[in-house]
Design a protein around this motif. Structure first.
Motif, mmCIF file in Angstrom:
data_model
loop_
_atom_site.group_PDB
_atom_site.id
_atom_site.type_symbol
_atom_site.label_atom_id
_atom_site.label_comp_id
_atom_site.label_asym_id
_atom_site.label_seq_id
_atom_site.Cartn_x
_atom_site.Cartn_y
_atom_site.Cartn_z
ATOM 1 N N VAL A 1 0.851 -1.189 0.000
ATOM 2 C CA VAL A 1 0.000 0.000 0.000
ATOM 3 C C VAL A 1 0.894 1.248 0.000
ATOM 4 N N ARG A 2 1.988 1.171 0.729
ATOM 5 C CA ARG A 2 2.947 2.288 0.755
ATOM 6 C C ARG A 2 3.895 2.253 -0.439
ATOM 7 N N PHE A 3 4.373 1.066 -0.791
ATOM 8 C CA PHE A 3 5.459 0.957 -1.762
ATOM 9 C C PHE A 3 5.039 0.446 -3.139
ATOM 10 N N GLY A 4 3.781 0.046 -3.309
ATOM 11 C CA GLY A 4 3.346 -0.512 -4.581
ATOM 12 C C GLY A 4 2.242 0.264 -5.274
ATOM 13 N N VAL A 5 1.336 0.855 -4.500
ATOM 14 C CA VAL A 5 0.225 1.614 -5.090
ATOM 15 C C VAL A 5 0.775 2.878 -5.756
ATOM 16 N N ALA A 6 0.279 3.172 -6.945
ATOM 17 C CA ALA A 6 0.773 4.327 -7.695
ATOM 18 C C ALA A 6 0.538 5.630 -6.926
ATOM 19 N N PRO A 7 1.489 6.578 -6.996
ATOM 20 C CA PRO A 7 1.340 7.840 -6.258
ATOM 21 C C PRO A 7 0.072 8.611 -6.612
ATOM 22 N N ASP A 8 -0.403 8.467 -7.874
ATOM 23 C CA ASP A 8 -1.597 9.205 -8.294
ATOM 24 C C ASP A 8 -2.888 8.434 -8.006
ATOM 25 N N HIS A 9 -2.805 7.423 -7.131
ATOM 26 C CA HIS A 9 -3.991 6.687 -6.679
ATOM 27 C C HIS A 9 -4.155 6.804 -5.155
ATOM 28 N N PRO A 10 -4.263 8.027 -4.632
ATOM 29 C CA PRO A 10 -4.334 8.191 -3.175
ATOM 30 C C PRO A 10 -5.553 7.533 -2.558
ATOM 31 N N GLU A 11 -6.646 7.398 -3.335
ATOM 32 C CA GLU A 11 -7.864 6.796 -2.780
ATOM 33 C C GLU A 11 -7.644 5.337 -2.400
ATOM 34 N N VAL A 12 -6.749 4.644 -3.112
ATOM 35 C CA VAL A 12 -6.466 3.238 -2.798
ATOM 36 C C VAL A 12 -5.747 3.135 -1.453
ATOM 37 N N LYS A 13 -4.988 4.168 -1.115
ATOM 38 C CA LYS A 13 -4.207 4.148 0.125
ATOM 39 C C LYS A 13 -5.051 4.426 1.364
ATOM 40 N N ASN A 14 -6.336 4.721 1.176
ATOM 41 C CA ASN A 14 -7.206 4.980 2.329
ATOM 42 C C ASN A 14 -7.352 3.766 3.239
ATOM 43 N N VAL A 15 -7.031 2.566 2.733
ATOM 44 C CA VAL A 15 -7.099 1.370 3.590
ATOM 45 C C VAL A 15 -6.129 1.488 4.762
ATOM 46 N N ILE A 16 -5.135 2.360 4.651
ATOM 47 C CA ILE A 16 -4.193 2.576 5.752
ATOM 48 C C ILE A 16 -4.935 3.004 7.021
ATOM 49 N N ASN A 17 -6.038 3.744 6.867
ATOM 50 C CA ASN A 17 -6.817 4.158 8.041
ATOM 51 C C ASN A 17 -7.372 2.945 8.785
ATOM 52 N N THR A 18 -7.882 1.967 8.033
ATOM 53 C CA THR A 18 -8.405 0.740 8.641
ATOM 54 C C THR A 18 -7.275 -0.048 9.298
#
Length: 490
Positions: free
Chosen positions: A76-93
């Motif tokens: 999620v930190r090192f693989g998800v594209a920088p221009d896909h911030p919505e995918v990184k919202n799982v970090i909150n969970t």
């Protein structure tokens, strides 16, 4: 006397039924010997989703997550594209799970080196291996070690701030780049290579990558696959992003789409929609607005189908990549089962950059742990590792590198359910007392290893977001383990 006797009895009855780990300053103050203790190796989506399900399903399970890096969240930190911030919202969970009273995070611990899997099994009732797929699949063709050839895993790690990739320094001085593979990662790489800097400046892409892309001379990206349009591996969302990418226009080979329209009527709806968008992009005459947009585009991208790499071509001095030789294929069969067969024809494409996006692969963690080196997965049945009682796996280590984060979530929940079933049935004996992290921490201390806690990670997180705020980005990542540890221990 009666009052004190009753109070004494009530206290001990409550002590025997209060779930493990409740209360205290955010963490456990009461932990009885009967609490099942589970260790998870890897803090990416698979690790956190497995932990989440275990904690929610049983009120007495204690979960410890071990991570090789000082920072959590894996791909999620090192693989998800920088221009896909919505995918990184799982970090909150995942953060909620990490802060749960029955969950602890131990970063900067290299399982297999700092502590063995056998030692973890001695300290915990169950061990779940969820460390993902950090190896590269090689192309197996001459010239793949030439300067100018990179794996997508390393290239993505470079622009996403993976410490092991910070010295990559890819040469972007060429005009044409070829990406081998047509999955979502391949399209992520193509998009990053071609995106306007004004878009990337607002993401968490690393500063060295941003500076390198500002100097990039790449104007054309070809995305090559061994099969046809009906087998392309990306999702419609990723394809649509490429189609609409500002400052670019698509260029396809019309002959690659012969017979595709006729074959569409019998395919599932998601595949049909994806292929229809491909056909429209490749063959339909654009409207006036789209035509104008394409005329003004300075950069070009396109899929090339029915092609397999046979050799990376070097410049006359054999000092760097000058091109790629592609075998021309035909398909036998149809749909996802179609197989690429060589025709004997080849074609050469001039390019100075080749990025191989043909898949990640898992690596063995410990000689004592079963591993299928041919498939690069841990042999398992619904997450239960074969011939290894008390050992489980989830994520890409379990299935191979397939699917998106939601796929990983479901397969991790399945592993957690298998583990819980084994607890309930007695197949996994949780009655003996196990020391859990107490024993592991003692071993690590003797070996000079100092774990990073989740509150230590929050110091890193805070600094990165402050640095990002200063330059209009979500965060500016620390790029080395040394920097991370310095901030964590400040």
């Amino acid at each position: 006397k009666t009052y004190f006797l009753c109070s004494y009895l009530i206290f001990h009855v409550l002590q025997s039924i209060v779930p493990c780990g409740l209360g205290g300053s955010g963490k456990a103050f009461l932990s009885t010997s009967s609490c099942p203790k589970v260790c998870i190796v890897g803090s990416g989506p698979a690790g956190f989703y497995t932990a989440q399900h275990l904690i929610k399903a049983r009120q007495d399970v204690e979960v410890d997550i071990y991570e090789r890096l000082p920072v959590p969240f894996g791909l999620v930190r090192f693989g998800v594209a920088p221009d896909h911030p919505e995918v990184k919202n799982v970090i909150n969970t995942f953060t909620q799970t990490a802060k749960h009273s029955r969950c602890s995070f131990y970063g900067n611990v290299n399982v297999g080196k700092d502590v063995t899997v056998d030692e973890l099994q001695g300290a915990y009732h169950a061990v779940v291996l969820s460390y993902g797929a950090e190896g590269n699949r090689r192309m197996g063709v001459p010239g793949e070690d030439l300067p100018g050839v990179y794996s997508a895993k390393d290239f993505v790690g470079w622009y996403n701030g993976l410490p092991s990739c910070r010295e990559l320094k890819p040469d972007l001085s060429c005009e044409t780049a070829v990406i081998l593979g047509q999955g979502n990662v391949a399209l992520d790489v193509a998009r990053i290579l071609l995106s306007p800097l004004d878009i990337l400046k607002k993401t968490d892409i690393t500063q060295p990558a941003l500076e390198a892309l500002a100097e990039s001379r790449v104007q054309k990206v070809l995305i090559v696959g061994r099969r046809g349009p009906m087998q392309v591996a990306c999702t419609i969302k990723e394809l649509r992003e490429m189609v609409n990418l500002p400052g670019t226009r698509p260029e396809m080979v019309t002959a690659d789409f012969e017979g595709v329209s006729e074959a569409l009527k019998d395919v599932p709806r998601p595949r049909k929609r994806l292929t229809e968008l491909l056909l429209k992009t490749a063959l339909d005459a654009p409207g006036d607005k789209e035509l104008e947009r394409r005329r003004n585009a300075a950069k070009v991208w396109g899929f090339r189908f029915y092609r397999s790499p046979t050799e990376i071509l070097a410049d006359p001095g054999r000092s760097r990549t000058a091109g790629i030789r592609l075998a021309v294929n035909r398909l036998e069969g149809s749909g996802d089962a179609a197989r690429a067969v060589l025709t004997g024809e080849v074609e050469d494409v001039s390019c100075g950059l080749v990025i191989s996006s043909i898949g990640y692969k898992s690596l063995p963690i410990d000689p004592a742990v079963p591993f299928d080196s041919h498939r690069a997965v841990m042999p398992n049945s619904v997450g239960r590792v074969h011939q290894a009682p008390g050992l489980y796996c989830s994520g890409w280590l379990k299935t191979g590198p397939t699917g998106v984060i939601a796929t990983t979530m479901n397969n991790s929940f399945d592993t957690a359910r298998s583990l819980l079933e084994d607890m309930d049935s007695g197949a996994l004996d949780v009655s003996p007392a196990k020391p859990g992290s107490q024993e592991v921490s003692s071993l690590l201390e003797k070996r000079g290893v100092r774990p990073v806690t989740f509150s230590d990670w929050e110091k890193i997180d805070s600094l990165e977001t402050r640095r990002g705020d200063a330059c209009g980005k979500p965060r500016e990542k620390l790029l080395s383990v040394e920097e991370m540890l310095k901030v964590a221990r400040a």
